[in-house]
Design a protein around this motif. Sequence first.
Motif, PDB file in Angstrom:
ATOM      1  N   ILE A  57       0.844  -1.196   0.000  1.00  0.00           N
ATOM      2  CA  ILE A  57       0.000   0.000   0.000  1.00  0.00           C
ATOM      3  C   ILE A  57       0.877   1.243   0.000  1.00  0.00           C
ATOM      4  O   ILE A  57       0.636   2.200  -0.757  1.00  0.00           O
ATOM      5  N   LYS A  58       1.926   1.248   0.825  1.00  0.00           N
ATOM      6  CA  LYS A  58       2.827   2.401   0.881  1.00  0.00           C
ATOM      7  C   LYS A  58       3.539   2.592  -0.451  1.00  0.00           C
ATOM      8  O   LYS A  58       3.679   3.728  -0.933  1.00  0.00           O
ATOM      9  N   ALA A  59       3.973   1.489  -1.060  1.00  0.00           N
ATOM     10  CA  ALA A  59       4.699   1.587  -2.329  1.00  0.00           C
ATOM     11  C   ALA A  59       3.798   2.172  -3.419  1.00  0.00           C
ATOM     12  O   ALA A  59       4.230   3.031  -4.209  1.00  0.00           O
ATOM     13  N   LEU A  60       2.540   1.713  -3.479  1.00  0.00           N
ATOM     14  CA  LEU A  60       1.613   2.246  -4.475  1.00  0.00           C
ATOM     15  C   LEU A  60       1.349   3.721  -4.221  1.00  0.00           C
ATOM     16  O   LEU A  60       1.355   4.537  -5.156  1.00  0.00           O
ATOM     17  N   ALA A  61       1.131   4.090  -2.956  1.00  0.00           N
ATOM     18  CA  ALA A  61       0.857   5.487  -2.622  1.00  0.00           C
ATOM     19  C   ALA A  61       2.019   6.385  -3.035  1.00  0.00           C
ATOM     20  O   ALA A  61       1.823   7.486  -3.583  1.00  0.00           O
ATOM     21  N   ARG A  62       3.232   5.939  -2.791  1.00  0.00           N
ATOM     22  CA  ARG A  62       4.408   6.761  -3.110  1.00  0.00           C
ATOM     23  C   ARG A  62       4.644   6.842  -4.619  1.00  0.00           C
ATOM     24  O   ARG A  62       5.012   7.898  -5.137  1.00  0.00           O
ATOM     25  N   TYR A  63       4.407   5.722  -5.325  1.00  0.00           N
ATOM     26  CA  TYR A  63       4.542   5.761  -6.783  1.00  0.00           C
ATOM     27  C   TYR A  63       3.504   6.722  -7.365  1.00  0.00           C
ATOM     28  O   TYR A  63       3.818   7.563  -8.215  1.00  0.00           O
ATOM     29  N   TRP A  64       2.276   6.597  -6.911  1.00  0.00           N
ATOM     30  CA  TRP A  64       1.188   7.431  -7.400  1.00  0.00           C
ATOM     31  C   TRP A  64       1.491   8.910  -7.167  1.00  0.00           C
ATOM     32  O   TRP A  64       1.245   9.754  -8.037  1.00  0.00           O
ATOM     33  N   ALA A  65       2.030   9.241  -6.017  1.00  0.00           N
ATOM     34  CA  ALA A  65       2.312  10.640  -5.685  1.00  0.00           C
ATOM     35  C   ALA A  65       3.388  11.248  -6.580  1.00  0.00           C
ATOM     36  O   ALA A  65       3.430  12.473  -6.764  1.00  0.00           O
ATOM     37  N   LYS A  66       4.254  10.422  -7.141  1.00  0.00           N
ATOM     38  CA  LYS A  66       5.372  10.919  -7.932  1.00  0.00           C
ATOM     39  C   LYS A  66       5.135  10.847  -9.440  1.00  0.00           C
ATOM     40  O   LYS A  66       5.982  11.320 -10.211  1.00  0.00           O
ATOM     41  N   HIS A  67       4.037  10.236  -9.857  1.00  0.00           N
ATOM     42  CA  HIS A  67       3.813  10.006 -11.279  1.00  0.00           C
ATOM     43  C   HIS A  67       2.415  10.466 -11.697  1.00  0.00           C
ATOM     44  O   HIS A  67       1.531  10.650 -10.858  1.00  0.00           O
ATOM     45  N   ASN A  68       2.262  10.608 -12.999  1.00  0.00           N
ATOM     46  CA  ASN A  68       0.942  10.894 -13.561  1.00  0.00           C
ATOM     47  C   ASN A  68       0.181   9.579 -13.695  1.00  0.00           C
ATOM     48  O   ASN A  68       0.555   8.712 -14.499  1.00  0.00           O
ATOM     49  N   VAL A  69      -0.868   9.449 -12.898  1.00  0.00           N
ATOM     50  CA  VAL A  69      -1.627   8.198 -12.841  1.00  0.00           C
ATOM     51  C   VAL A  69      -3.094   8.487 -13.140  1.00  0.00           C
ATOM     52  O   VAL A  69      -3.692   9.398 -12.555  1.00  0.00           O
ATOM     53  N   SER A  70      -3.684   7.713 -14.037  1.00  0.00           N
ATOM     54  CA  SER A  70      -5.122   7.757 -14.295  1.00  0.00           C
ATOM     55  C   SER A  70      -5.738   6.439 -13.849  1.00  0.00           C
ATOM     56  O   SER A  70      -5.035   5.435 -13.668  1.00  0.00           O
ATOM     57  N   ILE A  71      -7.054   6.428 -13.668  1.00  0.00           N
ATOM     58  CA  ILE A  71      -7.780   5.225 -13.261  1.00  0.00           C
ATOM     59  C   ILE A  71      -8.754   4.837 -14.362  1.00  0.00           C
ATOM     60  O   ILE A  71      -9.464   5.694 -14.899  1.00  0.00           O
ATOM     61  N   GLY A  72      -8.794   3.544 -14.699  1.00  0.00           N
ATOM     62  CA  GLY A  72      -9.715   3.036 -15.707  1.00  0.00           C
ATOM     63  C   GLY A  72     -10.736   2.090 -15.106  1.00  0.00           C
ATOM     64  O   GLY A  72     -10.431   1.354 -14.166  1.00  0.00           O
ATOM     65  N   HIS A  73     -11.950   2.129 -15.654  1.00  0.00           N
ATOM     66  CA  HIS A  73     -13.014   1.226 -15.205  1.00  0.00           C
ATOM     67  C   HIS A  73     -13.784   0.679 -16.392  1.00  0.00           C
ATOM     68  O   HIS A  73     -13.973   1.356 -17.391  1.00  0.00           O
ATOM     69  N   CYS A  74     -14.215  -0.561 -16.269  1.00  0.00           N
ATOM     70  CA  CYS A  74     -15.244  -1.119 -17.143  1.00  0.00           C
ATOM     71  C   CYS A  74     -16.474  -1.310 -16.275  1.00  0.00           C
ATOM     72  O   CYS A  74     -16.822  -2.428 -15.885  1.00  0.00           O
ATOM     73  N   ASN A  75     -17.099  -0.216 -15.923  1.00  0.00           N
ATOM     74  CA  ASN A  75     -18.262  -0.186 -15.041  1.00  0.00           C
ATOM     75  C   ASN A  75     -17.924  -0.492 -13.591  1.00  0.00           C
ATOM     76  O   ASN A  75     -18.644  -0.109 -12.705  1.00  0.00           O
ATOM     77  N   GLY A  76     -16.843  -1.199 -13.322  1.00  0.00           N
ATOM     78  CA  GLY A  76     -16.400  -1.358 -11.946  1.00  0.00           C
ATOM     79  C   GLY A  76     -16.533  -2.743 -11.374  1.00  0.00           C
ATOM     80  O   GLY A  76     -15.955  -3.041 -10.347  1.00  0.00           O
ATOM     81  N   GLY A  77     -17.279  -3.640 -12.030  1.00  0.00           N
ATOM     82  CA  GLY A  77     -17.379  -4.998 -11.524  1.00  0.00           C
ATOM     83  C   GLY A  77     -17.899  -5.070 -10.104  1.00  0.00           C
ATOM     84  O   GLY A  77     -18.656  -4.215  -9.643  1.00  0.00           O
ATOM     85  N   SER A  78     -17.499  -6.126  -9.381  1.00  0.00           N
ATOM     86  CA  SER A  78     -17.948  -6.303  -8.001  1.00  0.00           C
ATOM     87  C   SER A  78     -17.549  -5.120  -7.136  1.00  0.00           C
ATOM     88  O   SER A  78     -18.190  -4.826  -6.121  1.00  0.00           O
ATOM     89  N   TYR A  79     -16.489  -4.452  -7.520  1.00  0.00           N
ATOM     90  CA  TYR A  79     -15.990  -3.281  -6.797  1.00  0.00           C
ATOM     91  C   TYR A  79     -17.098  -2.252  -6.551  1.00  0.00           C
ATOM     92  O   TYR A  79     -17.098  -1.575  -5.522  1.00  0.00           O
ATOM     93  N   ILE A  80     -18.032  -2.138  -7.461  1.00  0.00           N
ATOM     94  CA  ILE A  80     -18.987  -1.041  -7.394  1.00  0.00           C
ATOM     95  C   ILE A  80     -20.419  -1.533  -7.247  1.00  0.00           C
ATOM     96  O   ILE A  80     -21.357  -0.750  -7.283  1.00  0.00           O
ATOM     97  N   ARG A  81     -20.620  -2.859  -7.047  1.00  0.00           N
ATOM     98  CA  ARG A  81     -21.963  -3.419  -6.905  1.00  0.00           C
ATOM     99  C   ARG A  81     -22.074  -4.228  -5.618  1.00  0.00           C
ATOM    100  O   ARG A  81     -22.642  -5.308  -5.608  1.00  0.00           O
ATOM    101  N   SER A  82     -21.524  -3.693  -4.533  1.00  0.00           N
ATOM    102  CA  SER A  82     -21.564  -4.417  -3.271  1.00  0.00           C
ATOM    103  C   SER A  82     -22.166  -3.537  -2.193  1.00  0.00           C
ATOM    104  O   SER A  82     -22.550  -2.393  -2.451  1.00  0.00           O
ATOM    105  N   CYS A  83     -22.269  -4.080  -0.985  1.00  0.00           N
ATOM    106  CA  CYS A  83     -22.801  -3.272   0.108  1.00  0.00           C
ATOM    107  C   CYS A  83     -21.876  -2.081   0.357  1.00  0.00           C
ATOM    108  O   CYS A  83     -20.648  -2.202   0.280  1.00  0.00           O
ATOM    109  N   TYR A  84     -22.493  -0.947   0.615  1.00  0.00           N
ATOM    110  CA  TYR A  84     -21.793   0.329   0.841  1.00  0.00           C
ATOM    111  C   TYR A  84     -20.917   0.735  -0.349  1.00  0.00           C
ATOM    112  O   TYR A  84     -19.912   1.430  -0.187  1.00  0.00           O
TER     113      TYR A  84
END
Length: 870
Positions: free
Chosen positions: A336-363
């Motif tokens: 988690i720390k490695a991803l956070a630090r990489y993200w902070a130093k680079h240009n990062v975009s996020i891609g979705h194909c509607n989101g899958g289970s990630y976006i169709r669950s409780c809360y």
Amino acid sequence: MKTSDKTIYKNMSLCSFGNGANLTAVDSKDGKVVRMRPVHYDEHYTKEDLNYWTINAKGHTFEPGMKTLNSPFTFIYKTRTYSPNRIPFPLKRVDWDPNGERNPQNRGKSKFERISWDEATDIIASEIKRIDETYGRNSIFCQGDGHGETGSIHGPHGTMANLLDMTGGLTMQARQPDSWEGWYWGAKHAWGNEPLGQNTHQHNLFKDISENSDALLFWGCDPETTPWGWSGQQASRLCFWFTEIGVKQIHIAPDVNYANAVHSDMWIPILPNTDAAMQLAIAYVWMTEGTYDTEYVKTHTDGFDWFEYYVLGNEDGVPKTPEWAEEKCHVPAYRIKALARYWAKHNVSIGHCNGGSYIRSCYSHEPARLEVYLLAMQAVGKPGRNQVKFIEWALIGMDSFNPLPPGHFLPEVRACYHGSVLGELPASFIPKTLVPQCITVKEGEKVEWYGHTTSRHHRTDQFKHFQFPQDGDHGIKMIWSDSPCWSTCWNGGNEFQDALTNPNLEFFLVEHPWMENDTLFADMILPISTTLELDDFGVDTYSGQFNSVIWEEHACDHQYESLSDYEAVVEVAKKLEKFGGIYEDCASHLTGDMTVEEWQEIGYRGSGIPEDEQDLELIKKQGYQMLPTREGWDKEPAGMIEFYEDPDNNPMETPTGKIEFYSTGLANFFPDDPERQPVAKWIEESESHHERISCERAKDYPFLLVSNHPRWRIHANFDDCPWTREIETCKVVGEDGYAYEPVWINPVDAEKLGIKSGDIVEVFNERGTVLGGAYVSERIIPGAVLQDHGAETDPIVSGVGGIDRGGANNLIAPSNTSSKNAAGEVTGGYLVGVRKCDINALKEKYPEAFDTQYYTAETGTNVYDYLQEA
């Protein structure tokens, strides 16, 4: 070399309406479909004709190509048209008598008998009139929405809604946001972005990513799979392109999905529906290390101090550290720390194909909002830093490429088309997630919720209170459905099956091409034609190549006694006319006294092609007409760059005009809601859900289920296709010869359970059991199991506590919605148990369910198995 005496063109987007992608050439010979193939644009057009576009980045060039990039489902579709599961003629349940005993308790158990179209339409018209006079028109519930075959005139959904609306009204099923539930119920309250809540500023995003991004996070996303039903293979080509130019692809998901397996530079395995914990920990790293864009947060956002107060632990005494998150999501703190630090130093975009289970669950509204927060902390809108919506639907927001309206006909034309559902919901409507409760509601009681729940309503609509039934109404007495896959595609399917046997429901009418899913519970079934049998008009705007309009002819004759949805409803309208009054001339009003060809011409004239470029004779002769790329498309602003550069003059669609870490709308309307608070948080459990591995239920059901968009289906379509059922990851053939839906299990868990690949297994909780075939693989994280959603139901015992052999896991999904004030579906990331199945013991206990093997390894269901006399 052509093998046919006729080639016609179809829009084979198989999960859409009159729009979509997959322009397809269909060769037919002697009235039968013999081959389906790509279209070569250069048969009729040059690159100059199409204003051929390219993206140039880092010394490489991406171009659209001059051949359609069709989905595999396009080429196997003829197996659906000629499926042994086609409903051949009108059917009536043998023990349902409209003039006597209706036996609702036998729905899903009784077989069917053949009747004529004349008898069927007589009964339907009489039932509409009887229910109208006895209970009022709001007791007729129309299920006319959702995914279906692409069509405009004949339409996949909603034709009967138009008939009912013009003759007195109806209760309408409100189409949920489904694939983007979390965005709708959560992200809208963070950054608006109407109508869906997911990023709507898509212009030139892939050009921007190619030129400016260092990495693309695919969060719960599979661009090799989800696009197939909508737009074909362009998303796959883009993933290869990103590798070619050095844009890293990082996949965050519980499983090594198909894009992950081919394209990823890194897989970060995470337990299902625990993304919020990881997101909070990333924010913690940025806050404590000072690596977020503080100036952007000051000028472009509102309420950040509330979020910071929570993340640092000042609110509840628990700092949301990577170590804290590791216990929740099983992603190591160091990663988690490695991803956070990489993200902070680079240009990062996020891609979705509607989101899958990630976006169709409780809360699910919480990880959706938290993603917006993270993007804002790294200056979303800055070149190379955006969120890509619907990578499967369009390359760069096709309305910026071509003059054709994206996705649909012009409004005045759309209003005339028979297959479109009502533009505005009637006063009496039901959210799709609440249908079982509304069928079974007792006289004098109400089902209550907030918002129309349809994706295109404004954020403020979520604060409006609604109820069913309306005062003075008597609840649902008749259902008319042309989308009979509720139990397979929505939450709490077993509860829905039980609701269909409730005596409140006097008549369940289904029109559908195939005997599958909810159709098994119908009182009457009308046989419907597939798209290959129909003349229609289509629009291709999702291919990511070029837009086109399509003059669709039929490639084969109507199969058996089938009619299109439009034609079937017209036949009912003709029978209603004999009652006079409000029914007088209703068939004429429905058709506009026009032929199908006249409707095709209306579609073409109103499609958005400039009048001086229209050529009716050309499109009739050629079958389709391409539109050139819009001049100057590459000079248009990319993504959210305008908000990034000038937020005051380009505000977000929120009360403050900024990205809101603290939602003023939620604070005003739901100040005491612990499940969806003004600031997004980690919700362990609540009155609505107990689906965490930390809760008491996890002792009995220790696994979290991943339920993705299926690789070898389009939702509930194609499960009976023999060509795909041969593939190892499509079906697992058990020791009894039955083709089971795969259940992915990590080897560590499989060893503990005594399960090996090929075993028949049970996936279960207190809501019921679904069977599957074990697929033991390290492609799934320990503690989770994967079974794609949308498998056809094959009930051994239907309803709550039942057993389904087909593997339709939505049957055992929670009935409760996203949270108490957010009526979204919950169809993934919930608790289940897994054990090896003794199929012989089940056969001994339920011999009647195994008398006929409805599903074979080769072809799936045969409709004649369901008839009283084959």
